[in-house]
Motif scaffolding. Structure first.
Motif, PDB file in Angstrom:
ATOM      1  N   SER A   1       4.867   0.360  12.953  1.00  0.00           N
ATOM      2  CA  SER A   1       4.095   1.464  12.496  1.00  0.00           C
ATOM      3  C   SER A   1       3.639   1.580  10.885  1.00  0.00           C
ATOM      4  CB  SER A   1       4.734   2.970  12.800  1.00  0.00           C
ATOM      5  OG  SER A   1       5.949   3.069  12.122  1.00  0.00           O
ATOM      6  N   LEU A   2       4.367   0.730  10.145  1.00  0.00           N
ATOM      7  CA  LEU A   2       3.928   0.606   8.824  1.00  0.00           C
ATOM      8  C   LEU A   2       3.672  -0.796   8.262  1.00  0.00           C
ATOM      9  CD1 LEU A   2       7.402   2.222   7.275  1.00  0.00           C
ATOM     10  CD2 LEU A   2       5.041   3.309   7.538  1.00  0.00           C
ATOM     11  N   VAL A   3       3.179  -1.467   9.263  1.00  0.00           N
ATOM     12  CA  VAL A   3       2.732  -2.858   8.966  1.00  0.00           C
ATOM     13  C   VAL A   3       1.454  -3.024   8.018  1.00  0.00           C
ATOM     14  CG1 VAL A   3       1.440  -4.706   9.975  1.00  0.00           C
ATOM     15  CG2 VAL A   3       3.368  -3.941  11.119  1.00  0.00           C
ATOM     16  N   GLY A   4       0.648  -1.963   7.827  1.00  0.00           N
ATOM     17  CA  GLY A   4      -0.645  -2.091   6.917  1.00  0.00           C
ATOM     18  C   GLY A   4      -0.129  -1.650   5.689  1.00  0.00           C
ATOM     19  N   TYR A   5       1.159  -1.236   5.323  1.00  0.00           N
ATOM     20  CA  TYR A   5       1.428  -0.826   4.036  1.00  0.00           C
ATOM     21  C   TYR A   5       2.151  -1.771   3.242  1.00  0.00           C
ATOM     22  CZ  TYR A   5       0.918   4.012   5.460  1.00  0.00           C
ATOM     23  OH  TYR A   5       0.493   5.352   5.854  1.00  0.00           O
ATOM     24  N   ASP A   6       1.953  -1.589   1.915  1.00  0.00           N
ATOM     25  CA  ASP A   6       2.718  -2.647   0.955  1.00  0.00           C
ATOM     26  C   ASP A   6       3.883  -2.586   1.014  1.00  0.00           C
ATOM     27  OD1 ASP A   6       2.612  -4.338  -1.548  1.00  0.00           O
ATOM     28  OD2 ASP A   6       3.459  -2.775  -2.513  1.00  0.00           O
ATOM     29  N   GLU A   7       4.684  -3.636   1.611  1.00  0.00           N
ATOM     30  CA  GLU A   7       6.134  -3.852   1.485  1.00  0.00           C
ATOM     31  C   GLU A   7       6.756  -3.298   0.333  1.00  0.00           C
ATOM     32  OE1 GLU A   7       9.716  -6.377   3.598  1.00  0.00           O
ATOM     33  OE2 GLU A   7       7.759  -7.154   3.670  1.00  0.00           O
ATOM     34  N   THR A   8       6.583  -3.836  -0.939  1.00  0.00           N
ATOM     35  CA  THR A   8       7.096  -3.528  -2.068  1.00  0.00           C
ATOM     36  C   THR A   8       7.138  -2.192  -2.431  1.00  0.00           C
ATOM     37  OG1 THR A   8       6.636  -5.583  -3.030  1.00  0.00           O
ATOM     38  CG2 THR A   8       7.089  -4.019  -4.681  1.00  0.00           C
ATOM     39  N   TRP A   9       6.109  -1.354  -2.198  1.00  0.00           N
ATOM     40  CA  TRP A   9       6.084   0.040  -2.290  1.00  0.00           C
ATOM     41  C   TRP A   9       6.861   0.669  -1.133  1.00  0.00           C
ATOM     42  CZ3 TRP A   9       4.052   3.907   1.071  1.00  0.00           C
ATOM     43  CH2 TRP A   9       4.004   5.149   0.686  1.00  0.00           C
ATOM     44  N   LEU A  10       6.770   0.314   0.070  1.00  0.00           N
ATOM     45  CA  LEU A  10       7.846   0.998   1.018  1.00  0.00           C
ATOM     46  C   LEU A  10       9.239   0.756   0.615  1.00  0.00           C
ATOM     47  CD1 LEU A  10       5.927  -0.442   4.525  1.00  0.00           C
ATOM     48  CD2 LEU A  10       6.165   1.951   3.330  1.00  0.00           C
ATOM     49  N   ARG A  11       9.680  -0.432   0.307  1.00  0.00           N
ATOM     50  CA  ARG A  11      10.982  -0.589  -0.106  1.00  0.00           C
ATOM     51  C   ARG A  11      11.511   0.311  -1.196  1.00  0.00           C
ATOM     52  NH1 ARG A  11      13.058  -2.556   4.639  1.00  0.00           N
ATOM     53  NH2 ARG A  11      11.810  -4.481   5.060  1.00  0.00           N
ATOM     54  N   SER A  12      10.571   0.681  -2.214  1.00  0.00           N
ATOM     55  CA  SER A  12      11.001   1.398  -3.377  1.00  0.00           C
ATOM     56  C   SER A  12      10.692   2.877  -2.942  1.00  0.00           C
ATOM     57  CB  SER A  12      10.194   0.946  -4.486  1.00  0.00           C
ATOM     58  OG  SER A  12       8.832   1.077  -4.365  1.00  0.00           O
ATOM     59  N   THR A  13      10.280   3.297  -2.119  1.00  0.00           N
ATOM     60  CA  THR A  13       9.848   4.486  -1.857  1.00  0.00           C
ATOM     61  C   THR A  13      11.022   5.365  -1.115  1.00  0.00           C
ATOM     62  OG1 THR A  13       7.506   4.150  -1.512  1.00  0.00           O
ATOM     63  CG2 THR A  13       8.287   6.227  -0.465  1.00  0.00           C
ATOM     64  N   VAL A  14      11.232   6.585  -1.825  1.00  0.00           N
ATOM     65  CA  VAL A  14      12.166   7.581  -1.039  1.00  0.00           C
ATOM     66  C   VAL A  14      11.511   8.428   0.005  1.00  0.00           C
ATOM     67  CG1 VAL A  14      13.745   9.238  -1.433  1.00  0.00           C
ATOM     68  CG2 VAL A  14      13.842   7.534  -2.900  1.00  0.00           C
TER      69      VAL A  14
END
Length: 152
Positions: free
Chosen positions: A102-115
């Motif tokens: 469900s999160l494939v289209g998002y930037d992984e760096t952003w996802l990993r740093s997001t709370v």
């Protein structure tokens, strides 16, 4: 205007009105009737409420009253969580492990740093999470094992 647009506008108005009313109460706290009305939200209901409120915040509505309302709704949900639950609505979490489809289209760096904030805990070992509302307001379902509690 379509029926869907009308429904979204009505929900926006109700959320804004509810948030404004909450700001005038002592505490601020939800009235007993409001708590009862918000009890036992389904996944779809929680996603609709939090998603629409997130949309309002993301696009510039007065954030403080809406965030207070969202915290109050999360508090109702937290109170319904079973004793000993590892994750509860309102918890801050970070994504760990493999990213869900469900999160494939998002930037992984952003996802990993997001709370993210837990908005719903399913009985199927999944949770619905939402990022900081100024960043994005989309709610997505992820495996409960794919998040870890985070303290800000």
């Amino acid at each position: 205007m379509t029926d869907e647009q009308t429904a979204e506008n009505v929900l926006d108005r109700l959320l804004l009105a509810f948030a404004a009313q909450l700001q005038t109460s002592e505490g601020p706290a939800l009235a007993a009737g409001a708590v009862e009305a918000l009890a036992n939200l389904s996944r779809a209901e929680a996603d609709l409420i939090f998603g629409q409120a997130g949309h309002l915040v993301h696009y510039g509505a007065d954030t403080a009253p809406l965030e207070t309302l969202l915290d109050a709704i999360s508090a109702v949900q937290r109170g319904e969580a079973p004793d000993g639950a590892v994750l509860r609505p309102g918890d801050d979490v970070r994504l760990v492990g493999e990213l869900p489809e469900s999160l494939v289209g998002y930037d992984e760096t952003w996802l990993r740093s997001t709370v993210f904030v837990v908005r719903y805990v399913g009985r199927d070992a999944t949770v619905d999470v939402q990022s900081d509302l100024t960043e994005d307001y989309v709610i997505t379902t992820v495996p409960a094992a794919g998040v870890t509690p985070w303290r800000r």
